[in-house]
Scaffold this motif. Sequence first.
Motif, PDB file in Angstrom:
ATOM      1  N   SER A  62       8.938 -14.882 -28.540  1.00 12.80           N
ATOM      2  CA  SER A  62       9.450 -15.351 -27.228  1.00 12.80           C
ATOM      3  C   SER A  62      10.528 -14.329 -26.703  1.00 12.80           C
ATOM      4  CB  SER A  62       9.913 -17.010 -27.479  1.00 12.80           C
ATOM      5  OG  SER A  62      10.972 -16.707 -28.381  1.00 12.80           O
ATOM      6  N   ALA A  63      11.171 -13.665 -27.480  1.00 13.93           N
ATOM      7  CA  ALA A  63      12.159 -12.771 -27.347  1.00 13.93           C
ATOM      8  C   ALA A  63      12.177 -11.593 -28.317  1.00 13.93           C
ATOM      9  CB  ALA A  63      13.440 -13.245 -27.048  1.00 13.93           C
ATOM     10  N   GLN A  79      20.956 -14.792 -31.934  1.00 12.75           N
ATOM     11  CA  GLN A  79      20.674 -13.537 -32.345  1.00 12.75           C
ATOM     12  C   GLN A  79      19.757 -13.105 -31.221  1.00 12.75           C
ATOM     13  OE1 GLN A  79      19.258 -13.948 -36.169  1.00 12.75           O
ATOM     14  NE2 GLN A  79      21.456 -13.981 -37.106  1.00 12.75           N
ATOM     15  N   ALA A  80      18.967 -14.385 -30.781  1.00 15.53           N
ATOM     16  CA  ALA A  80      17.832 -13.925 -29.511  1.00 15.53           C
ATOM     17  C   ALA A  80      18.662 -13.261 -28.284  1.00 15.53           C
ATOM     18  CB  ALA A  80      17.061 -15.107 -29.503  1.00 15.53           C
ATOM     19  N   LYS A  81      19.757 -13.238 -28.327  1.00 20.48           N
ATOM     20  CA  LYS A  81      20.266 -12.947 -27.013  1.00 20.48           C
ATOM     21  C   LYS A  81      21.382 -11.680 -27.388  1.00 20.48           C
ATOM     22  CE  LYS A  81      20.878 -17.393 -24.837  1.00 20.48           C
ATOM     23  NZ  LYS A  81      21.619 -18.684 -24.336  1.00 20.48           N
ATOM     24  N   ALA A  82      21.364 -11.210 -28.636  1.00 22.64           N
ATOM     25  CA  ALA A  82      22.247 -10.006 -29.158  1.00 22.64           C
ATOM     26  C   ALA A  82      21.449  -8.672 -28.383  1.00 22.64           C
ATOM     27  CB  ALA A  82      22.162 -10.040 -30.619  1.00 22.64           C
ATOM     28  N   GLY A  83      22.249  -7.831 -28.348  1.00 19.24           N
ATOM     29  CA  GLY A  83      21.714  -6.465 -28.085  1.00 19.24           C
ATOM     30  C   GLY A  83      21.125  -6.428 -26.586  1.00 19.24           C
ATOM     31  N   ARG A  84      19.994  -5.949 -26.491  1.00 19.73           N
ATOM     32  CA  ARG A  84      19.159  -5.599 -25.250  1.00 19.73           C
ATOM     33  C   ARG A  84      17.834  -6.085 -25.225  1.00 19.73           C
ATOM     34  NH1 ARG A  84      16.132  -1.474 -24.463  1.00 19.73           N
ATOM     35  NH2 ARG A  84      16.073   0.585 -25.630  1.00 19.73           N
ATOM     36  N   LEU A  96      20.329  -1.750 -32.151  1.00 24.09           N
ATOM     37  CA  LEU A  96      20.775  -0.457 -32.317  1.00 24.09           C
ATOM     38  C   LEU A  96      19.781   0.421 -31.661  1.00 24.09           C
ATOM     39  CD1 LEU A  96      21.038  -0.656 -36.437  1.00 24.09           C
ATOM     40  CD2 LEU A  96      22.778  -0.759 -34.539  1.00 24.09           C
ATOM     41  N   ASP A  97      20.197   1.386 -30.904  1.00 21.74           N
ATOM     42  CA  ASP A  97      19.743   2.240 -30.464  1.00 21.74           C
ATOM     43  C   ASP A  97      20.096   3.607 -30.874  1.00 21.74           C
ATOM     44  OD1 ASP A  97      17.761   1.754 -28.355  1.00 21.74           O
ATOM     45  OD2 ASP A  97      19.557   0.615 -27.438  1.00 21.74           O
ATOM     46  N   SER A  98      21.320   4.157 -30.700  1.00 25.73           N
ATOM     47  CA  SER A  98      21.960   5.201 -31.317  1.00 25.73           C
ATOM     48  C   SER A  98      23.312   4.867 -31.470  1.00 25.73           C
ATOM     49  CB  SER A  98      21.778   6.411 -30.827  1.00 25.73           C
ATOM     50  OG  SER A  98      22.625   7.637 -31.754  1.00 25.73           O
ATOM     51  N   VAL A 120      13.725  -6.142 -25.174  1.00 25.12           N
ATOM     52  CA  VAL A 120      12.585  -5.005 -25.549  1.00 25.12           C
ATOM     53  C   VAL A 120      11.517  -5.872 -24.580  1.00 25.12           C
ATOM     54  CG1 VAL A 120      10.943  -4.084 -26.870  1.00 25.12           C
ATOM     55  CG2 VAL A 120      13.497  -3.958 -27.602  1.00 25.12           C
ATOM     56  N   ALA A 121      10.658  -5.062 -23.959  1.00 25.60           N
ATOM     57  CA  ALA A 121       9.692  -5.647 -22.888  1.00 25.60           C
ATOM     58  C   ALA A 121       8.571  -6.509 -23.770  1.00 25.60           C
ATOM     59  CB  ALA A 121       9.058  -4.805 -22.064  1.00 25.60           C
ATOM     60  N   GLY A 122       8.084  -5.895 -24.936  1.00 25.69           N
ATOM     61  CA  GLY A 122       6.940  -6.454 -25.716  1.00 25.69           C
ATOM     62  C   GLY A 122       6.744  -5.915 -27.157  1.00 25.69           C
ATOM     63  N   LEU A 123       5.933  -6.324 -27.788  1.00 24.08           N
ATOM     64  CA  LEU A 123       5.778  -5.910 -29.322  1.00 24.08           C
ATOM     65  C   LEU A 123       5.326  -4.525 -29.153  1.00 24.08           C
ATOM     66  CD1 LEU A 123       6.147  -7.207 -31.746  1.00 24.08           C
ATOM     67  CD2 LEU A 123       3.627  -7.780 -31.953  1.00 24.08           C
ATOM     68  N   GLY A 124       4.502  -3.925 -27.986  1.00 24.26           N
ATOM     69  CA  GLY A 124       3.852  -2.694 -28.053  1.00 24.26           C
ATOM     70  C   GLY A 124       5.157  -1.804 -27.938  1.00 24.26           C
ATOM     71  N   ASP A 125       6.487  -2.286 -27.598  1.00 27.93           N
ATOM     72  CA  ASP A 125       7.471  -1.352 -27.313  1.00 27.93           C
ATOM     73  C   ASP A 125       8.540  -1.599 -28.467  1.00 27.93           C
ATOM     74  OD1 ASP A 125       6.885  -0.232 -24.672  1.00 27.93           O
ATOM     75  OD2 ASP A 125       7.227  -2.390 -23.775  1.00 27.93           O
ATOM     76  N   ALA A 126       8.347  -2.551 -29.441  1.00 30.48           N
ATOM     77  CA  ALA A 126       9.237  -2.735 -30.342  1.00 30.48           C
ATOM     78  C   ALA A 126       9.283  -1.601 -31.477  1.00 30.48           C
ATOM     79  CB  ALA A 126       8.886  -4.220 -31.210  1.00 30.48           C
ATOM     80  N   LYS A 127      10.512  -1.454 -32.145  1.00 28.00           N
ATOM     81  CA  LYS A 127      10.763  -0.712 -32.892  1.00 28.00           C
ATOM     82  C   LYS A 127      11.224  -1.022 -34.302  1.00 28.00           C
ATOM     83  CE  LYS A 127      12.069   3.067 -30.038  1.00 28.00           C
ATOM     84  NZ  LYS A 127      12.899   4.104 -29.395  1.00 28.00           N
ATOM     85  N   PRO A 128      11.132  -0.571 -35.582  1.00 30.60           N
ATOM     86  CA  PRO A 128      11.725  -0.957 -36.771  1.00 30.60           C
ATOM     87  C   PRO A 128      12.985  -1.561 -36.506  1.00 30.60           C
ATOM     88  CG  PRO A 128       9.968   0.918 -37.239  1.00 30.60           C
ATOM     89  CD  PRO A 128      10.232   0.845 -35.587  1.00 30.60           C
ATOM     90  N   GLY A 129      13.418  -2.586 -36.994  1.00 26.50           N
ATOM     91  CA  GLY A 129      14.856  -2.939 -37.015  1.00 26.50           C
ATOM     92  C   GLY A 129      15.302  -4.131 -35.955  1.00 26.50           C
ATOM     93  N   ASP A 130      14.323  -4.049 -34.765  1.00 29.31           N
ATOM     94  CA  ASP A 130      14.379  -5.036 -33.791  1.00 29.31           C
ATOM     95  C   ASP A 130      14.159  -6.399 -34.227  1.00 29.31           C
ATOM     96  OD1 ASP A 130      14.545  -2.846 -31.965  1.00 29.31           O
ATOM     97  OD2 ASP A 130      12.574  -3.208 -31.064  1.00 29.31           O
TER      98      ASP A 130
END
Length: 324
Positions: free
Chosen positions: A164-165, A107-112, A170-172, A114-124
Motif C-alpha cells: 500500500s506504500a 514508518q509508512a510515512k518516513a522518508g519519501r 536512504l538515498d545517499s 516510491v512509485a511502485g515495486l518496479g522502482d523499489a530498491k533494497p532497503g526500502d
Amino acid sequence: MTLGVTGVMSRIAELQDQLGLKPAPAPGGTSGAKFASALAGATGPGAGNTPAAGPSGGDVVAAAKKYLGTPYVFGSTDPAKGLDCSALVQRAYRDLGVELPRNSAQQAKAGRPVAGLGDAKPGDILAFNSPVDHVAIYLGDNKMIAAPKPGDQVKIQSVYEKPSAIRRVLDSVPTAAVQDMSALRPAGLRATSSGLTGVPYADLFEKFGTKHGVSPKLLAAVAKVESDYNPRAVSKVGAQGLMQLMPATARGLGVDDAFDPSQAINGAAKLLASHLREFKSVPLALAAYNAGGGAVHRHNGIPPSAETQAYVPKVQKALAALGG
C-alpha cells in the motif's frame, strides 16, 4: 557590494587557505571555467568539508538479516525476546544510526514515496494494508525480510501482495546527517509538532507534550479515545476528565483537579513519558496507560483483556488520523 568572478575566486582562495587546503592550479580557458574549477576544488569531494556517503540500502538489508530466526513477539523491541514487524524495521535502521518511528503506520510515512515495486530498491520499507498494519524491508527480486505474525519468526519471503506504500529513507545520506539523526526523523517526531489545527486544547497538547518529550499528537489521540475531548467525562469506574485519570493516579502525578484540562494534560503527558521511557514502545506505553505498567510486565506485552487489546489499536488509529 557585489563581487565579480575575480572577487569570488579570491574569496574561495581565502577559504581554502583557512581550511588548510591546497588550491588547485588555475586551469586555462575562460574565467568561467576557472571559477567552476576553483569552486569544485573548494566544495567538492576531497575538499574536506563534504561529508562522506552514509549507509546504503544494502547496509539496511545486511543489518536486517542479522535478525533472521528471531521469534515474532508483538510489542517487543528486544531481539533477545523477539521482534514484531515494525520493531525489526526500526532495529535494522537504528543499527546504522538512523532513527525511525516505532509503529508501522508511522514508518509508512518516513522518508519519501516510491512509485511502485518496479522502482523499489533494497532497503526500502514496504507497507501493507490500509490503514497500514504491517511493514517489511525490500531485498530486491520481489523478496523481502519481515517478522510476519505470531508463531512465526523473522524470515525472507516473497512480496505476496501489492504494498500500500513504499518508502525510501536512504538515498545517499551524509554521514553528518546520520550522526545527528534529526535530519531523518519525520517532522511529527521533532521537538515541535504541527497538524493539530482544529483539535480541542491543541495548545495544551503542544505545551505539555513538548515539556515532557511526548508527541502532542499522541496526547491528542489518547484524549480522543479516552473522552472524545470532553473535560467533564467520568467513566463507570471513576476515571475523570479529558485524559480519564483515576483519582489515585491523578494525585500521584500532582494533579489536584482532573477536570481541569491543563492539569489533566500535564499529568497525562508526565505519565505517558514515564511509560515510554520504561517500555520503549508506543503500543506498550499505551497498554500501560490503560491497564497499568504492572499488567504489561506480568504479561510481558499487551495484557490479554479485551479492553486493552481494543484500546491500543484505537489510539493508534486516532494517531494516524492526526497524521502522527
